[in-house]
Design a protein around this motif. Structure first.
Motif, PDB file in Angstrom:
ATOM      1  N   LYS A  88     -29.697  13.704   5.241  1.00 55.21           N
ATOM      2  CA  LYS A  88     -28.378  13.134   5.457  1.00 55.21           C
ATOM      3  C   LYS A  88     -27.268  14.121   5.093  1.00 55.21           C
ATOM      4  O   LYS A  88     -26.230  14.165   5.751  1.00 55.21           O
ATOM      5  CB  LYS A  88     -28.223  11.861   4.632  1.00 55.21           C
ATOM      6  CG  LYS A  88     -29.171  10.741   5.041  1.00 55.21           C
ATOM      7  CD  LYS A  88     -28.973   9.513   4.168  1.00 55.21           C
ATOM      8  CE  LYS A  88     -29.917   8.382   4.574  1.00 55.21           C
ATOM      9  NZ  LYS A  88     -29.742   7.184   3.705  1.00 55.21           N
ATOM     10  N   LYS A  89     -27.465  14.885   4.038  1.00 53.13           N
ATOM     11  CA  LYS A  89     -26.434  15.803   3.561  1.00 53.13           C
ATOM     12  C   LYS A  89     -26.618  17.233   4.058  1.00 53.13           C
ATOM     13  O   LYS A  89     -25.809  18.103   3.751  1.00 53.13           O
ATOM     14  CB  LYS A  89     -26.405  15.801   2.027  1.00 53.13           C
ATOM     15  CG  LYS A  89     -26.018  14.463   1.428  1.00 53.13           C
ATOM     16  CD  LYS A  89     -25.909  14.554  -0.086  1.00 53.13           C
ATOM     17  CE  LYS A  89     -25.444  13.234  -0.690  1.00 53.13           C
ATOM     18  NZ  LYS A  89     -25.303  13.316  -2.163  1.00 53.13           N
TER      19      LYS A  89
ATOM     20  N   GLN B 294     -20.559  26.256   6.335  1.00 53.61           N
ATOM     21  CA  GLN B 294     -20.725  26.491   4.912  1.00 53.61           C
ATOM     22  C   GLN B 294     -22.211  26.672   4.589  1.00 53.61           C
ATOM     23  O   GLN B 294     -23.059  26.046   5.214  1.00 53.61           O
ATOM     24  CB  GLN B 294     -20.169  25.296   4.125  1.00 53.61           C
ATOM     25  CG  GLN B 294     -18.668  25.101   4.288  1.00 53.61           C
ATOM     26  CD  GLN B 294     -17.876  26.240   3.678  1.00 53.61           C
ATOM     27  OE1 GLN B 294     -18.337  26.854   2.730  1.00 53.61           O
ATOM     28  NE2 GLN B 294     -16.717  26.528   4.218  1.00 53.61           N
ATOM     29  N   PRO B 295     -22.565  27.521   3.618  1.00 52.76           N
ATOM     30  CA  PRO B 295     -23.982  27.690   3.262  1.00 52.76           C
ATOM     31  C   PRO B 295     -24.562  26.398   2.705  1.00 52.76           C
ATOM     32  O   PRO B 295     -23.888  25.656   1.993  1.00 52.76           O
ATOM     33  CB  PRO B 295     -23.943  28.790   2.187  1.00 52.76           C
ATOM     34  CG  PRO B 295     -22.545  28.777   1.665  1.00 52.76           C
ATOM     35  CD  PRO B 295     -21.681  28.357   2.809  1.00 52.76           C
ATOM     36  N   GLN B 296     -25.821  26.138   3.045  1.00 56.39           N
ATOM     37  CA  GLN B 296     -26.466  24.917   2.590  1.00 56.39           C
ATOM     38  C   GLN B 296     -26.691  24.956   1.076  1.00 56.39           C
ATOM     39  O   GLN B 296     -27.090  25.969   0.526  1.00 56.39           O
ATOM     40  CB  GLN B 296     -27.811  24.731   3.295  1.00 56.39           C
ATOM     41  CG  GLN B 296     -27.697  24.333   4.750  1.00 56.39           C
ATOM     42  CD  GLN B 296     -29.058  24.125   5.372  1.00 56.39           C
ATOM     43  OE1 GLN B 296     -29.956  24.942   5.189  1.00 56.39           O
ATOM     44  NE2 GLN B 296     -29.218  23.042   6.088  1.00 56.39           N
TER      45      GLN B 296
END
Length: 267
Positions: free
Chosen positions: A117-118, A81-83
């Motif tokens: 983290k994400k 998925q795109p950041q």
């Protein structure tokens, strides 16, 4: 005529294709080939005369290995998925530009903690927000150092102790100033009264509230108020002096400023 089956000679006995009395087999007429399966299809495994099927087992699909078909490329990696950009990082920059230093710093720290983290984007935005907030902080410190925070340093009795800049609305009765110039005054320098000075505050009061009455009306009210208060104090000037007053401007009036400061200045 009635249809009849082929017979051998006149006996009327159907021919079985076998030679009589153990003779040799008769060849089929017209040069035909030996008899085959009546449907023309190859016999299935297991039928008499045929060996069982000995083929190789069907290779099933191989997951994670080589492509099952020659010449075909294998499956590539699944596109991720795109950041997403970190929302706290965006807000940190916005509040930093607007001067919300505390909020900008908090959001910037939160963003820098959450981004790794994400797996998000926005580290540069968070750093920019912190940098802009730092510039604001440096500017405030410099402004305080140069212009002061508005309130002059005083001793326990309330007397000014050092020469410094202050706002006119921070002046108190008994304060002395270095000099006064006509026109709008944004800052004024206060000095200890035991040093040479250019005037001393003898009264401070507010003009009546209401809509802006006009510059002339404000000046008249300020002058009358200061003159009346000087006479009521029954003080005597030690030298030839005059009354000077600081009054609110129209802009200050719209912000709620009604203060008037009265000073006795030497001529």
């Amino acid at each position: 005529m009635d249809p009849r089956h082929p017979t051998d000679g006149d006996s009327g006995t159907p021919s079985s294709g076998q030679p009589p009395h153990g003779g040799t087999p008769q060849q089929p007429p017209y040069g035909g080939s030996p008899q085959r399966n009546p449907y023309g299809t190859p016999q299935q495994p297991g039928y008499p005369g045929q060996p069982p099927y000995q083929g190789q087992p069907y290779p099933g699909p191989q997951y994670g290995g080589q492509p099952p078909y020659p010449g075909m490329p294998g499956p590539g990696p699944y596109p991720g998925q795109p950041q997403k950009t970190s929302v706290p990082a965006i807000l940190s920059l916005i509040f930093g530009v607007l001067g919300g230093i505390l909020i900008s710093v908090i959001l910037g720290i939160v963003a820098l903690t959450q981004i790794p983290k994400k797996g998000q984007k926005g580290k540069g935005l968070a750093i920019a927000g912190l940098a802009v907030s730092g510039l604001w902080l440096v500017g405030i410190v410099v402004a305080i150092a140069v212009f002061g925070d508005g309130e002059p340093d005083r001793d326990a009795s309330g007397q000014v102790t050092t020469t410094q800049n202050t706002r006119p609305d921070k002046l108190r009765v008994g304060d002395c100033v270095s000099e006064i110039n006509e026109g709008e005054v944004a800052n004024i320098k206060v000095v200890p009264c035991d040093q040479p000075n250019g005037g001393k505050v003898f009264a401070v009061f507010d003009l009546p509230a209401g809509d802006w009455p006009g510059l002339t009306a404000v000046q008249t009210a300020a002058e009358n108020g200061c003159t009346t208060r000087w006479k009521a104090s029954k003080q005597q000037a030690s030298a030839d002096s005059s009354i000077f007053y600081l009054h609110p401007t129209e802009d200050g009036w719209s912000l709620g400023d009604r203060g008037t400061t009265c000073l006795l200045t030497p001529k």
